[in-house]
Motif scaffolding. Sequence first.
Motif, PDB file in Angstrom:
ATOM      1  N   HIS A 524      -2.047 -12.723 -13.913  1.00 48.99           N
ATOM      2  CA  HIS A 524      -2.520 -13.251 -12.640  1.00 48.99           C
ATOM      3  C   HIS A 524      -2.075 -14.695 -12.391  1.00 48.99           C
ATOM      4  O   HIS A 524      -2.726 -15.431 -11.660  1.00 48.99           O
ATOM      5  CB  HIS A 524      -4.037 -13.128 -12.557  1.00 48.99           C
ATOM      6  N   GLY A 573      -8.886 -11.023  -9.747  1.00 50.58           N
ATOM      7  CA  GLY A 573      -7.602 -11.371 -10.349  1.00 50.58           C
ATOM      8  C   GLY A 573      -7.372 -12.877 -10.357  1.00 50.58           C
ATOM      9  O   GLY A 573      -6.941 -13.447 -11.366  1.00 50.58           O
ATOM     10  N   SER A 574      -7.677 -13.532  -9.238  1.00 50.39           N
ATOM     11  CA  SER A 574      -7.492 -14.987  -9.153  1.00 50.39           C
ATOM     12  C   SER A 574      -8.397 -15.703 -10.147  1.00 50.39           C
ATOM     13  O   SER A 574      -7.968 -16.651 -10.829  1.00 50.39           O
ATOM     14  CB  SER A 574      -7.789 -15.473  -7.735  1.00 50.39           C
ATOM     15  N   LYS A 608      -1.923 -13.420  -7.855  1.00 48.94           N
ATOM     16  CA  LYS A 608      -1.401 -14.350  -8.852  1.00 48.94           C
ATOM     17  C   LYS A 608      -1.527 -15.775  -8.315  1.00 48.94           C
ATOM     18  O   LYS A 608      -1.114 -16.056  -7.196  1.00 48.94           O
ATOM     19  CB  LYS A 608       0.060 -14.033  -9.175  1.00 48.94           C
TER      20      LYS A 608
END
Length: 803
Positions: A524, A573-574, A608
């Motif tokens: 990520h 994810g972040s 990401k």
Amino acid sequence: MENPHTYRALHILLFYLLLQFSSLHFLSLAYEVQEKYFVNCGSDANENLTGRNFIGDLKPDSFSFSKKSEIIEGSSNLTTSSLYQTARVFSQQSYYSFEITETGTYLVRLHFFPFSSPSRNLSTAVFDVSDSEFILMSNFTAKNSTGNSAVIKEFFLGIISTDSFKLYFTPQASSFAFVNAIEVFLSPSNFTPENYSSSFPLHTTYRVNVGGPKLTPDNDPLWRNWDTDDSYLSDPNAAVKNQSSALNKNYPGENDGLVAVASNDSVAPDSVYQTARAMNITTSRPANSSNITWSFSVSRNAGHIVRAHFCDITGAAPGNVVFNLYSNGNFRKEIGSVNNTISQHPGVPFYYDFKVSSSESELITISIRPNMEDATDKNAFLNGLEILEIMEGKASISKDESKKVNVALVVGSVLGGGLFLICSFIIGFMLCLKHRKVKKRSRGGISHNLGLKIPLAEIRSATHNFDPKLQIGVGGFGYVYKAILSNGTKVAVKRCKQEGQRSGQGLPEFETEILVLSKIRHRHLVSLIGYCDEGSEMILVYEFMEKGTLRGYLYDSDEPRLSWKQRLQICIGSASGLEYLHKGAAGGIIHRDVKSTNILLDENLVAKVADFGLSKSGPLDETHVSTVVKGTIGYLDPEYMMTQQLTEKSDVYSFGIVLLEVLCGRPPIDITVPREQVNLAEWVMFCKKQGLLEEVIDSTLKGQIDPSSLRHFIETAEKCLQHDSADRPTMADVLWDLDYALKLHQTETLGESHEDSTTTASSAFLLPTIQRFPSLGSTITGADEMESTESEIFSQLRIGDAR
């Protein structure tokens, strides 16, 4: 190797000498424009615009243009002024040349109206504009112009030679350049801040009529535009408007050092001094805890000259109103004290100029606050503001066109003979340094080969020599291009802006990005493919993220809106990437610029985190790193902003703002909405108090969010936004909470009756008392080079802020 700071240090020395010793005599006579050129480009007709007679450039006159050009005419249905219905177009570096018979500081305005014709669409032009030495505009495009308004760029240039003066237009790559009209005229003596700043051109970025209406060129003797200050006010409730028609331009005393009387309307029109903003002092807003702050987005790594206009129309007794002026929280000047006799006289218009030193800031805040010790009437006021950027980028001119040296005037008739000799010596010494050969700059931080270097020739080939058609973005560091390397890898190429290449201003960010990304790998976090530092180029090459930024899928493009599940997965994810930076990366890393444009999405919408140019490395175990404030206003941790003490919890605060963006589908700061809705965090807090949280949720999400998931998500954002960093969770905690919110959403049946309705979740959303941030989304560093800082005065500052 020659010390690169020597030349700048001498500029600063000269600047302060001039400030300390110059006696700025005010103008006593109405100014009449002397030597002047008003040019209607690409036409044989004369056009009148607000009292200026623009002469067609096809007519013989004391100016000329390069023959390497063509004329473009707009369609007959254009409703704009005839001045903007023709343009001169250049397909290679070309110029306009003007005969100069009188030296001095000249005001130069360039007019651009991007109409479309059968042969050219002017909105696609990408080009530079420069004089013989300095870049005035880099990679400029007028395609963002809307309606029938032209883009007008204004500069102050010093000309010290009675010779021809040239303006160069240089197309980028396969593009072209154009211009519709040009103004070049001698400005009033002692009028421009250039008289006491430096030897660089100045670009007018803001001119604001504080507390008054918008002023158009027909209301100004020098045809200037003055904007209203409404969109720049951080907290509109902190100020009230004052108005008076009485001006006293017959002030009998002398100018007080750095404060000068504006006795002539060429400094500013009377209407600027006849309106003002003053303090809104109430029971709930006492003077000792209140201030008025204006916020302006500016270029990163650029110095600026600020002119503040004052006229006491508050109605208080002379000398009773004493207040302090600040920039970016740093003390600048006490106004109204016994040392400033001008400001003790009601109705006398005066102004004060100062320099905001070069830094990595993309924000200038100007604040006023009553002096509680010296003031009888607890008040403060401001009538106008002007901000001018110092243009230091070196121009690239063909050898046969580079003979003329254009350096701004720094010494005027206002200086005494002895000081003139001192300044002449310093200027001569600076000019000698200026023309000495400087060795290629050292990049010690990345001198070792990381195995990531990519030849410039390959990058040029992959980007078709940086073709503007392949440009997919632009940021503070530079321009981003989509490209395919020779091995077939699809990449994003980020090239440092030319001004950054020439001045070295982008070097720290360039090195930091390489050093950080070379030692981290995570699903990520965006991967660095390579870099190039050949010659003056600074280029970074990343993996290509097909779907672009998170912001684009929330509100900033026509991309389809994300479902609640997709948004939660992106947040998770972040958070995972940031948690790795904080605890999993070697030594620990604070990102310092977490925002929705720095969260990128691949073809599968996997998030990401990107852009590590502002990152800070080091052990992060609850320690504080003292550093100048960097980040993006609208996302900045208020505790970090006030104390300059950085921790990983600053990233947590910024991420909390991102969570609100994800929920509400709008930016943290939006000046296009009603005033009470400008600041997203404050608007959400207000709706929470009213039990109307559903009104701020992205309309595309309504009916699809499980109430339990929503409540847990909002509680997570609340914890992230706590004012005290010690009260915020770690990113590991945030990651756990978001994962739980996703599980709640997946396990509950939408539409089923719950105790936790949307309204219930609204009432449960107990947002912290959020510091009001400046009203422009701009990246800043808050450390001006100042002689004194009154940080304690701003300990309770409520600030309400792109580029």
